[in-house]
Design a protein around this motif. Structure first.
Motif, short mmCIF file in Angstrom:
data_model
loop_
_atom_site.label_atom_id
_atom_site.label_comp_id
_atom_site.label_asym_id
_atom_site.label_seq_id
_atom_site.Cartn_x
_atom_site.Cartn_y
_atom_site.Cartn_z
N SER A 103 -5.21 -5.77 -0.33
CA SER A 103 -5.44 -4.35 -0.56
C SER A 103 -6.12 -4.22 -1.96
O SER A 103 -6.97 -3.48 -2.34
CB SER A 103 -4.27 -3.44 -0.36
N VAL A 131 -8.26 -1.41 5.46
CA VAL A 131 -9.80 -1.93 5.18
C VAL A 131 -9.78 -3.34 5.03
O VAL A 131 -10.63 -4.25 5.35
CB VAL A 131 -10.38 -1.47 3.72
N LEU A 187 -13.85 -0.84 -4.91
CA LEU A 187 -13.89 0.62 -4.86
C LEU A 187 -13.88 1.23 -6.18
O LEU A 187 -14.71 2.23 -6.68
CB LEU A 187 -12.72 1.16 -4.13
N PHE A 246 -11.18 7.71 -3.54
CA PHE A 246 -10.26 6.91 -3.71
C PHE A 246 -9.52 7.03 -5.01
O PHE A 246 -8.10 7.08 -4.90
CB PHE A 246 -10.91 5.36 -3.94
N TYR A 288 -13.72 1.79 4.03
CA TYR A 288 -12.87 2.91 3.32
C TYR A 288 -13.50 4.28 3.77
O TYR A 288 -12.54 5.13 3.84
CB TYR A 288 -12.75 2.64 1.66
N CYS A 348 -16.36 -3.26 2.58
CA CYS A 348 -15.35 -2.46 1.78
C CYS A 348 -15.60 -0.92 1.91
O CYS A 348 -14.54 -0.13 2.16
CB CYS A 348 -14.65 -3.11 0.76
N VAL A 391 -6.74 1.28 1.87
CA VAL A 391 -7.14 0.03 1.46
C VAL A 391 -6.47 -1.10 2.29
O VAL A 391 -7.07 -2.23 2.47
CB VAL A 391 -6.89 -0.02 -0.10
#
Length: 94
Positions: free
Chosen positions: A61, A43, A68, A84, A34, A30, A40
């Motif tokens: 997501s 991802v 994250l 993020f 990203y 992940c 997201v």
């Protein structure tokens, strides 16, 4: 000009860290995706294609966002978490 040089150095460190990253778990995939994709939803699609599941269901997501937002486990995670968080704040103002 000094500010731009610092930004170039920061971005080069990000690129170097991402290129050297070797994912070995759901969470690290992940983080890596990203860093590459910056989205997201994309991802979630990528880790689903890798065959990852959360329980018996596909990754969403929200699952990626949870990873994250977690405590950074390594350098790339720390960098990606900042990006993020910044992206989330920017999207709230749209």
């Amino acid at each position: 000009m000094l500010k731009q040089k610092k930004e170039i150095i920061r971005l080069q460190e990000y690129v170097d860290t991402a290129e050297a990253y070797e994912p070995n778990s759901f969470e690290s995939h992940c983080i890596m995706y990203y860093a590459i994709l910056g989205n997201v939803n994309e991802v979630a699609k990528a880790v689903n294609q890798k065959g990852y599941k959360v329980g018996n269901r596909k990754v969403t997501s929200n699952d990626v966002s949870s990873v994250l937002k977690g405590n950074p486990k390594d350098k790339l995670h720390g960098i990606v978490k900042k990006i993020f968080t910044k992206n989330k704040k920017k999207n709230r103002h749209l």
